[in-house]
Write an enzyme that holds these catalytic residues in place. Sequence first.
Site, PDB file in Angstrom:
ATOM      1  N   HIS A 120      36.524  42.385  36.427  1.00  0.00           N
ATOM      2  CA  HIS A 120      35.787  43.633  36.634  1.00  0.00           C
ATOM      3  C   HIS A 120      36.584  44.641  37.442  1.00  0.00           C
ATOM      4  CE1 HIS A 120      31.800  41.255  35.892  1.00  0.00           C
ATOM      5  NE2 HIS A 120      32.449  41.512  34.791  1.00  0.00           N
ATOM      6  N   ASP A 124      36.947  42.976  45.300  1.00  0.00           N
ATOM      7  CA  ASP A 124      37.307  43.207  46.703  1.00  0.00           C
ATOM      8  C   ASP A 124      38.741  42.832  47.064  1.00  0.00           C
ATOM      9  OD1 ASP A 124      37.211  40.370  46.854  1.00  0.00           O
ATOM     10  OD2 ASP A 124      35.127  40.390  47.528  1.00  0.00           O
TER      11      ASP A 124
HETATM   12  P1  NAD Z   1      25.545  37.980  41.924  1.00  0.00           P
HETATM   13  O1  NAD Z   1      25.179  38.833  43.076  1.00  0.00           O
HETATM   14  O2  NAD Z   1      24.818  38.126  40.670  1.00  0.00           O
HETATM   15  O3  NAD Z   1      25.429  36.426  42.328  1.00  0.00           O
HETATM   16  C1  NAD Z   1      25.916  35.920  43.498  1.00  0.00           C
HETATM   17  C2  NAD Z   1      25.399  34.493  43.634  1.00  0.00           C
HETATM   18  O4  NAD Z   1      26.012  33.903  44.782  1.00  0.00           O
HETATM   19  C3  NAD Z   1      23.894  34.421  43.838  1.00  0.00           C
HETATM   20  O5  NAD Z   1      23.352  33.508  42.913  1.00  0.00           O
HETATM   21  C4  NAD Z   1      23.736  33.881  45.295  1.00  0.00           C
HETATM   22  O6  NAD Z   1      22.685  32.969  45.422  1.00  0.00           O
HETATM   23  C5  NAD Z   1      25.047  33.194  45.518  1.00  0.00           C
HETATM   24  N1  NAD Z   1      25.530  33.217  46.916  1.00  0.00           N
HETATM   25  C6  NAD Z   1      25.680  34.302  47.714  1.00  0.00           C
HETATM   26  N2  NAD Z   1      26.242  33.953  48.883  1.00  0.00           N
HETATM   27  C7  NAD Z   1      26.443  32.614  48.827  1.00  0.00           C
HETATM   28  C8  NAD Z   1      26.993  31.658  49.742  1.00  0.00           C
HETATM   29  N3  NAD Z   1      27.469  32.034  50.924  1.00  0.00           N
HETATM   30  N4  NAD Z   1      27.038  30.369  49.353  1.00  0.00           N
HETATM   31  C9  NAD Z   1      26.556  29.981  48.135  1.00  0.00           C
HETATM   32  N5  NAD Z   1      26.043  30.844  47.233  1.00  0.00           N
HETATM   33  C10 NAD Z   1      25.993  32.133  47.575  1.00  0.00           C
HETATM   34  O7  NAD Z   1      27.086  38.177  41.709  1.00  0.00           O
HETATM   35  P2  NAD Z   1      27.985  37.953  40.430  1.00  0.00           P
HETATM   36  O8  NAD Z   1      27.449  36.855  39.578  1.00  0.00           O
HETATM   37  O9  NAD Z   1      29.340  37.912  40.927  1.00  0.00           O
HETATM   38  O10 NAD Z   1      27.827  39.256  39.515  1.00  0.00           O
HETATM   39  C11 NAD Z   1      27.541  40.526  39.895  1.00  0.00           C
HETATM   40  C12 NAD Z   1      28.637  41.578  39.773  1.00  0.00           C
HETATM   41  O11 NAD Z   1      28.734  42.124  41.046  1.00  0.00           O
HETATM   42  C13 NAD Z   1      30.031  41.168  39.446  1.00  0.00           C
HETATM   43  O12 NAD Z   1      30.333  41.749  38.248  1.00  0.00           O
HETATM   44  C14 NAD Z   1      30.941  41.802  40.518  1.00  0.00           C
HETATM   45  O13 NAD Z   1      31.842  42.685  39.897  1.00  0.00           O
HETATM   46  C15 NAD Z   1      30.031  42.632  41.362  1.00  0.00           C
HETATM   47  N6  NAD Z   1      30.123  42.511  42.839  1.00  0.00           N
HETATM   48  C16 NAD Z   1      31.305  42.221  43.458  1.00  0.00           C
HETATM   49  C17 NAD Z   1      31.343  42.096  44.850  1.00  0.00           C
HETATM   50  C18 NAD Z   1      32.650  41.772  45.510  1.00  0.00           C
HETATM   51  O14 NAD Z   1      33.703  42.107  44.969  1.00  0.00           O
HETATM   52  N7  NAD Z   1      32.635  41.091  46.660  1.00  0.00           N
HETATM   53  C19 NAD Z   1      30.189  42.260  45.604  1.00  0.00           C
HETATM   54  C20 NAD Z   1      28.986  42.566  44.948  1.00  0.00           C
HETATM   55  C21 NAD Z   1      28.966  42.679  43.551  1.00  0.00           C
END
Ligand code: NAD
Length: 249
Positions: A120, A103
């Site tokens: 990524h 992002d």
């Molecule tokens: P994931 O969705 O697997 O894990 C996110 C983790 O964050 C979860 O365990 C959740 O419990 C925790 N979480 C969410 N909000 C929180 C908060 N406010 N406070 C504390 N904990 C919180 O994501 P990941 O491990 O990053 O992997 C998934 C893939 O998704 C990555 O490869 C990434 O490229 C992609 N992705 C990126 C975005 C982005 O750029 N914002 C968004 C969605 C997915």
Amino acid sequence: MTPVDQLRELIRSARRAVVFTGAGISTESGIPDFRSPGGIWTRFKPIDYQDFVSSVEARRETWRRKIETDKSMTVAEPNRGHLAVAALVRRGVVSHVITQNIDGLHQRSGIPAEQVIELHGNATYAKCLECGQRHEIGPIKAAFASDETLPICDACESDLVKTATISFGQAMPEAEMRRAEAATLECDLFIAVGSSLVVYPAAGFPVVAKRNGAKLAIVNREATDLDDMADLVVNAEIGPTLGGAVGLN
Ligand code: NAD
Ligand code: ZN
């Protein structure tokens, strides 16, 4: 000591730290993560790289989703968690931020681009898969919105133009992997924030840091696969936790 105090102490005694972030750091900016309830994967199954390359319909579906997810991504602003990380970079405590996020919010929070390692890729622009030419998203979305016209590269005429992100089945970016590994091996504190730590090879970096003698801290709302090897696990919201540990008002 509260977990936030313990995190502050770990940061205070670090010589050089690395922060590793996942989708969780951006949920407080209104961008859903993948695995939480309501996360992107409760709605969409990911499209593999091979499918994107071989199927026009998969490419259309990819751009449909991009238009949908951009509704939250284009209006998102860095939140307290991003700002706390940026403060640590400014203070010289954190050398690099290794992120799985696409992002661009770490850069928007004021961290110099050369200190952000995007494992990524980045979804704020697109790239031709044949020749590497960069394409801006705005014109692609405008053309797609009228009659689902797919983008064509003006440099090489390929029809394989994709957001500059790494899909499942796509090779990891070599330079970024090398830089992330070097930063990981040079740190004495590795802080993993907002990642379920199940996506490899990205989730391998905390393991490398720990095996190399660094302390490992994990900040995540729920348990992760690597909690057992961590020196500190804080199961709480990221903004208040990092903001508190860093002393942001
Ligand atoms: P994931 O969705 O697997 O894990 C996110 C983790 O964050 C979860 O365990 C959740 O419990 C925790 N979480 C969410 N909000 C929180 C908060 N406010 N406070 C504390 N904990 C919180 O994501 P990941 O491990 O990053 O992997 C998934 C893939 O998704 C990555 O490869 C990434 O490229 C992609 N992705 C990126 C975005 C982005 O750029 N914002 C968004 C969605 C997915
Ligand atoms: Zn091209």
